[in-house]
Design a protein around this motif. Structure first.
Motif, PDB file in Angstrom:
ATOM      1  N   VAL A 109       0.849  -1.190   0.000  1.00  0.00           N
ATOM      2  CA  VAL A 109       0.000   0.000   0.000  1.00  0.00           C
ATOM      3  C   VAL A 109       0.888   1.243   0.000  1.00  0.00           C
ATOM      4  CG1 VAL A 109      -1.953  -1.092   1.155  1.00  0.00           C
ATOM      5  CG2 VAL A 109      -0.134  -0.060   2.529  1.00  0.00           C
ATOM      6  N   ASP A 110       0.272   2.390  -0.249  1.00  0.00           N
ATOM      7  CA  ASP A 110       1.042   3.637  -0.232  1.00  0.00           C
ATOM      8  C   ASP A 110       1.309   4.106   1.192  1.00  0.00           C
ATOM      9  OD1 ASP A 110       1.059   3.970  -3.101  1.00  0.00           O
ATOM     10  OD2 ASP A 110      -1.066   4.476  -2.954  1.00  0.00           O
ATOM     11  N   ILE A 111       0.284   4.008   2.059  1.00  0.00           N
ATOM     12  CA  ILE A 111       0.406   4.481   3.437  1.00  0.00           C
ATOM     13  C   ILE A 111       0.046   3.363   4.405  1.00  0.00           C
ATOM     14  CG2 ILE A 111      -0.561   6.034   5.187  1.00  0.00           C
ATOM     15  CD1 ILE A 111      -0.979   8.105   3.027  1.00  0.00           C
ATOM     16  N   LEU A 112       0.916   3.144   5.377  1.00  0.00           N
ATOM     17  CA  LEU A 112       0.659   2.206   6.465  1.00  0.00           C
ATOM     18  C   LEU A 112       0.516   3.009   7.752  1.00  0.00           C
ATOM     19  CD1 LEU A 112       0.514  -0.644   7.720  1.00  0.00           C
ATOM     20  CD2 LEU A 112       3.028  -0.604   7.851  1.00  0.00           C
ATOM     21  N   ILE A 113      -0.552   2.738   8.505  1.00  0.00           N
ATOM     22  CA  ILE A 113      -0.802   3.447   9.753  1.00  0.00           C
ATOM     23  C   ILE A 113      -0.858   2.445  10.903  1.00  0.00           C
ATOM     24  CG2 ILE A 113      -2.400   4.926  11.035  1.00  0.00           C
ATOM     25  CD1 ILE A 113      -3.346   6.064   8.376  1.00  0.00           C
ATOM     26  N   PRO A 114       0.244   2.268  11.647  1.00  0.00           N
ATOM     27  CA  PRO A 114       0.172   1.454  12.874  1.00  0.00           C
ATOM     28  C   PRO A 114      -0.524   2.272  13.956  1.00  0.00           C
ATOM     29  CG  PRO A 114       2.448   1.744  12.086  1.00  0.00           C
ATOM     30  CD  PRO A 114       1.601   2.753  11.410  1.00  0.00           C
ATOM     31  N   ALA A 115      -1.686   1.803  14.403  1.00  0.00           N
ATOM     32  CA  ALA A 115      -2.468   2.554  15.395  1.00  0.00           C
ATOM     33  C   ALA A 115      -2.835   1.663  16.579  1.00  0.00           C
ATOM     34  CB  ALA A 115      -3.728   3.121  14.743  1.00  0.00           C
ATOM     35  N   ALA A 116      -1.983   0.673  16.865  1.00  0.00           N
ATOM     36  CA  ALA A 116      -2.272  -0.264  17.948  1.00  0.00           C
ATOM     37  C   ALA A 116      -1.326  -0.011  19.130  1.00  0.00           C
ATOM     38  CB  ALA A 116      -2.169  -1.702  17.449  1.00  0.00           C
ATOM     39  N   LEU A 117      -0.334  -0.884  19.325  1.00  0.00           N
ATOM     40  CA  LEU A 117       0.577  -0.794  20.463  1.00  0.00           C
ATOM     41  C   LEU A 117       2.024  -0.656  19.999  1.00  0.00           C
ATOM     42  CD1 LEU A 117      -1.049  -3.547  22.704  1.00  0.00           C
ATOM     43  CD2 LEU A 117      -1.180  -1.066  23.053  1.00  0.00           C
ATOM     44  N   GLU A 118       2.948  -0.675  20.961  1.00  0.00           N
ATOM     45  CA  GLU A 118       4.361  -0.515  20.662  1.00  0.00           C
ATOM     46  C   GLU A 118       4.928  -1.749  19.958  1.00  0.00           C
ATOM     47  OE1 GLU A 118       3.743  -0.633  24.299  1.00  0.00           O
ATOM     48  OE2 GLU A 118       2.839   1.339  24.074  1.00  0.00           O
ATOM     49  N   ASN A 119       6.080  -1.534  19.329  1.00  0.00           N
ATOM     50  CA  ASN A 119       6.921  -2.619  18.797  1.00  0.00           C
ATOM     51  C   ASN A 119       6.193  -3.552  17.825  1.00  0.00           C
ATOM     52  OD1 ASN A 119       8.859  -1.524  20.449  1.00  0.00           O
ATOM     53  ND2 ASN A 119       8.781  -3.140  21.980  1.00  0.00           N
ATOM     54  N   GLN A 120       5.456  -2.992  16.898  1.00  0.00           N
ATOM     55  CA  GLN A 120       4.771  -3.784  15.882  1.00  0.00           C
ATOM     56  C   GLN A 120       5.673  -4.048  14.674  1.00  0.00           C
ATOM     57  OE1 GLN A 120       1.441  -5.017  16.468  1.00  0.00           O
ATOM     58  NE2 GLN A 120       2.306  -4.370  18.435  1.00  0.00           N
ATOM     59  N   ILE A 121       6.546  -3.102  14.380  1.00  0.00           N
ATOM     60  CA  ILE A 121       7.512  -3.269  13.283  1.00  0.00           C
ATOM     61  C   ILE A 121       8.903  -3.331  13.911  1.00  0.00           C
ATOM     62  CG2 ILE A 121       8.443  -2.284  11.165  1.00  0.00           C
ATOM     63  CD1 ILE A 121       5.771  -0.895  10.722  1.00  0.00           C
ATOM     64  N   THR A 122       9.538  -4.470  13.758  1.00  0.00           N
ATOM     65  CA  THR A 122      10.828  -4.740  14.396  1.00  0.00           C
ATOM     66  C   THR A 122      11.847  -5.159  13.345  1.00  0.00           C
ATOM     67  OG1 THR A 122      10.351  -7.080  14.750  1.00  0.00           O
ATOM     68  CG2 THR A 122       9.565  -5.529  16.440  1.00  0.00           C
ATOM     69  N   ALA A 123      13.043  -5.487  13.808  1.00  0.00           N
ATOM     70  CA  ALA A 123      14.079  -5.960  12.879  1.00  0.00           C
ATOM     71  C   ALA A 123      13.659  -7.243  12.184  1.00  0.00           C
ATOM     72  CB  ALA A 123      15.389  -6.176  13.641  1.00  0.00           C
TER      73      ALA A 123
END
Length: 430
Positions: free
Chosen positions: A294-308
């Motif tokens: 997608v063009d835009i990703l909006i993480p709107a939940a909790l911490e540490n959703q995208i990691t290494a």
């Protein structure tokens, strides 16, 4: 600081320090929270049993004004998490030029497992435990994850009972009838909407040609999805804690919001008949949503959703952090290497604390603004600071995150240095 959420958060500070000229004294002060309070809250449950809950309140820095920050109810709340959130709030308030320092609080609890009466007793018990550490000129509370206007009302009422006078300014995000502000319930999402629009305009992106995925279909995530869809953005995927759905042609956000309220979750199915339009859709997990093209990703939940571990799989061109700390510092590096722009939480989700400031001002003056006035004041402030961060990023060739922290640090540094620095005192004695 030990290797923890707070240690990871402080890496953003270290990156920004390369681009500012502030004293060593200011840097030293920002390494540690000013106060960290941990309390035990005894609650009589509906079945007559007594249960103890662990609560926290951290005031990270109050150089620019009283502490300001939400209270979250979640099973994973810990002192480390609350300290990290208070750290972020310190920079968020400075970035938006609000007369507040950073604070945060929370209780380790699954609020869904409590009755409404138990929830009220817990909320009032929390205030009983921390009452000496908060106040309209000391530390001001607000809603966060799994807390809402009703809970804020209980907290304000309990603080007022303790002090034997009405003190509306100790809590923001209250019901309107108890001194709340127009526009507060949607402020985080509305602020994010203005930031997203501002950045997309700078990049020459039109809403109609921009696809969006939202992870976390709660108060902020659902509302920002709604506002973006109203503007013409194509919201193709949303998810909550139970799972999510994806439809390439776009989703009917109002119907999904209705369905979620009625069924307490998206449940990975699309409602039928009068509630929704029938569209073909895919069932997907929260993890799968993050990796959509997608063009835009909006993480709107909790911490540490995208990691290494999953950063290499991210395909979105732009990420707007509506949640606090959804991307780790290690993931940041990977995303930057892959030319993915991240607009940080301390800017994107600052609409909530901005309208909380408006509410605090109204409480102290006893004069209340209309919804139109609040909406306009929020729009002006969010766009102004988004443009300031954008210009700094372009001028100094910085990431948007580093530019935001640099902008905030300049304001914090001035306030911290105003109390005196090593150079001042060494100079005065020579």
């Amino acid at each position: 600081m030990s290797k923890s959420l707070l240690a990871d958060a402080s890496i953003r500070l270290e990156n920004a320090l390369k681009h500012v000229d502030i004293s060593d004294d200011a840097i030293e002060r920002l390494k540690y929270p000013k106060t960290s309070l941990m309390v035990s809250i005894p609650i009589r449950m509906d079945d007559g049993s007594l249960k103890m809950f662990r609560g926290y309140r951290v005031r990270y820095d109050d150089t620019r004004g009283p502490g300001k920050g939400g209270v979250r109810y979640h099973p994973n709340v810990s002192l480390d998490e609350v300290q990290s959130l208070a750290f972020w709030m310190t920079f968020k308030c400075a970035l938006l030029d609000l007369p507040f320092g950073g604070a945060k609080g929370g209780i380790t609890v699954d609020p869904k497992a409590l009755s409404k009466a138990e929830l009220e007793r817990l909320s009032r018990g929390y205030i009983e435990a921390i009452a000496d550490s908060i106040g309209p000129d000391t530390d001001i509370l607000a809603p966060d994850v799994y807390t809402n206007a009703m809970i804020m009302g209980w907290m304000m009422d309990q603080y007022s009972i303790i002090h034997r006078r009405i003190v509306p300014g100790v809590v923001t995000g209250k019901p309107l009838s108890m001194g709340g502000s127009q526009g507060r319930s949607t402020a985080t999402a509305t602020g994010a909407f203005h930031v997203i629009n501002t950045v997309c305009e700078k990049l020459g992106r039109s809403p109609e040609k921009t696809t969006v995925a939202v992870q976390g279909f709660g108060n902020a995530g659902a509302e920002v999805a709604q506002q973006l869809a109203n503007m013409g953005y194509k919201v193709v995927a949303v998810s909550d804690s139970r799972g999510g759905i994806y439809a390439e042609q776009g989703l009917d956000i109002p119907s999904i919001r209705h369905y979620k309220v009625e069924n307490r979750g998206i449940k990975a199915v699309y409602c039928e008949n009068t509630l929704c339009n029938i569209v073909e859709h895919k069932v997907l997990t929260n993890e799968e949503l993050l990796t959509l093209d997608v063009d835009i990703l909006i993480p709107a939940a909790l911490e540490n959703q995208i990691t290494a571990q999953n950063a290499h799989q991210i395909k979105a061109k732009l990420i707007f952090e509506v949640a606090n700390g959804p991307i780790t510092s290690e993931a940041d590096k990977i995303l930057e290497q892959n030319d993915i722009m991240v607009v940080p939480d301390i800017l994107t989700n600052a609409g909530g604390v901005t309208v909380s400031h408006f509410e605090w001002v109204q409480n102290r003056n006893g004069f209340y603004w209309s919804a139109t006035e609040v909406k306009q004041k929020l729009k002006e402030k969010m766009i102004r600071e988004a443009e300031n961060v954008w210009e700094l990023a372009q001028t100094k060739q910085l990431s948007m995150r580093t530019a935001a922290y640099t902008h905030a640090l300049n304001r914090l540094g001035d306030a911290l240095d105003a109390k005196g620095t090593r150079n001042y005192f060494v100079g005065s004695s020579s």
